[in-house]
Write a protein that holds these residues in place. Structure first.
Motif, short mmCIF file in Angstrom:
data_model
loop_
_atom_site.label_atom_id
_atom_site.label_comp_id
_atom_site.label_asym_id
_atom_site.label_seq_id
_atom_site.Cartn_x
_atom_site.Cartn_y
_atom_site.Cartn_z
N LYS A 1 -6.19 2.95 1.50
CA LYS A 1 -6.22 1.48 1.57
C LYS A 1 -5.00 1.03 2.37
CE LYS A 1 -8.46 0.98 -2.89
NZ LYS A 1 -8.22 0.75 -4.32
N LEU A 2 -5.22 0.07 3.27
CA LEU A 2 -4.09 -0.48 4.01
C LEU A 2 -3.91 -1.93 3.58
CD1 LEU A 2 -1.97 0.00 6.25
CD2 LEU A 2 -3.58 -1.12 7.83
N HIS A 3 -2.76 -2.21 2.99
CA HIS A 3 -2.41 -3.59 2.64
C HIS A 3 -1.85 -4.20 3.92
CE1 HIS A 3 -2.88 -2.89 -1.75
NE2 HIS A 3 -2.69 -1.65 -1.34
N THR A 4 -2.52 -5.22 4.41
CA THR A 4 -2.31 -5.68 5.78
C THR A 4 -2.50 -7.19 5.89
OG1 THR A 4 -3.31 -5.54 8.02
CG2 THR A 4 -4.76 -5.08 6.19
N PRO B 1 3.13 -3.61 6.41
CA PRO B 1 2.01 -3.01 5.68
C PRO B 1 2.46 -2.08 4.56
CG PRO B 1 2.52 -1.67 7.59
CD PRO B 1 3.48 -2.82 7.61
N ALA B 2 1.47 -1.73 3.70
CA ALA B 2 1.64 -0.62 2.76
C ALA B 2 0.37 0.22 2.86
CB ALA B 2 1.81 -1.13 1.35
N LEU B 3 0.56 1.52 2.84
CA LEU B 3 -0.60 2.41 2.82
C LEU B 3 -0.69 3.02 1.43
CD1 LEU B 3 -2.76 3.79 4.79
CD2 LEU B 3 -1.30 5.80 4.59
N LEU C 1 2.92 3.95 0.39
CA LEU C 1 3.89 4.21 1.45
C LEU C 1 4.24 2.90 2.14
CD1 LEU C 1 2.36 7.38 3.18
CD2 LEU C 1 3.90 7.26 1.24
N SER C 2 5.54 2.73 2.41
CA SER C 2 5.99 1.52 3.10
C SER C 2 6.52 1.89 4.48
CB SER C 2 7.10 0.83 2.29
OG SER C 2 8.23 1.69 2.20
N GLN C 3 6.80 0.89 5.29
CA GLN C 3 7.40 1.01 6.63
C GLN C 3 6.42 1.64 7.63
OE1 GLN C 3 10.29 -0.18 7.91
NE2 GLN C 3 10.89 -1.15 5.98
#
Ligand code: GSH
Length: 221
Positions: A2-5, A53-55, A63-65
């Motif tokens: 999932k990509l928080h975008t 974003p966060a993955l 995951l950040s950055q």
């Protein structure tokens, strides 16, 4: 995955490009920055910096950055390599990417622009001047660097690189294209930057870049 975008977030756009170039499927989870959804507990409790974003990986890791996320994707999945195999080329690509991600983008982030206006009392007009100055001077530096690399290629009998580095898009192109999108959006002049314009146009003509474009996002307004 999932990509928080957010559709207009250039750091999210970088990761969307990387996912598409590598042919990796993902679910987009929109986080609306202007409505401050990134600061709400549901998101901020998972991300120390409360930025997109966060993955979210399949095993539930967050995951950040964007640069770390792209390198993680490149190290853990096949598909197009976004970081070259040899250390010298990798250093070149990372340096170009960081000219955008570390030199231009941090000066023009939403929270920086909000601080200029709301805390320091900077006018909208001066905020736009600030924005344009750092984008333009940063892209001019990148144009000079790309020119130097092409001079080195020419000295070795090689033609000009069609992308930031070598023959296929890399991490550097993932960073450059969103920054050019932002420059156009905020009407920053791109005249006198022929290499950057040509690279961005070549990338934008590729289906992977088109699928990652802000206008193609489910949360596009
Ligand atoms: N260095 C970070 C930058 C992340 C970042 O600043 N994201 C922006 C959107 S492009 C954001 O979340 N801004 C919210 C804010 O500034 O309040 C990365 O590469 O992921």
């Amino acid at each position: 995955m999932k990509l928080h975008t957010y559709f207009r977030s250039s750091a999210s756009y970088r990761v969307r490009i990387a996912l598409e170039l590598k042919g990796l499927g993902y679910e987009a989870i929109p986080v609306h920055l202007v409505r401050n959804e990134h600061l709400a507990a549901a998101y901020a409790s998972r991300m120390g910096d409360a930025l997109v974003p966060a993955l979210e990986t399949d095993d539930g890791s967050w995951l950040s950055q964007s640069m770390a996320i792209i390198e993680y994707l490149d190290e853990t999945h096949g598909g197009l390599r976004l970081l070259p195999g040899d250390a010298l080329s990798r250093a070149r690509v990372r340096a170009l990417a960081q000219m955008v991600a570390c030199e231009i983008h941090p000066l023009n982030n939403l929270r920086v622009l909000r601080y200029l206006v709301h805390e320091l009392g900077v006018s909208e007009e001066d905020k736009s001047r600030w924005y344009a100055h750092w984008v333009r001077s940063g892209l001019e530096a990148m144009e000079r660097q790309l020119d130097l690399f092409d001079q080195q290629r020419a000295a070795s009998g090689l033609a000009s690189s069609p992308f930031c580095w070598d023959e296929t898009p890399t991490l550097a192109d993932c960073c450059l294209v969103p920054q050019v999108f932002n420059a156009r959006r905020f009407k920053v002049a791109l005249d006198g930057l022929p290499r950057i314009k040509a690279i961005a146009e070549r990338c934008e003509a590729m289906p992977a870049f088109a699928r990652a474009h802000p206008s193609a996002c489910p949360d596009a307004e």
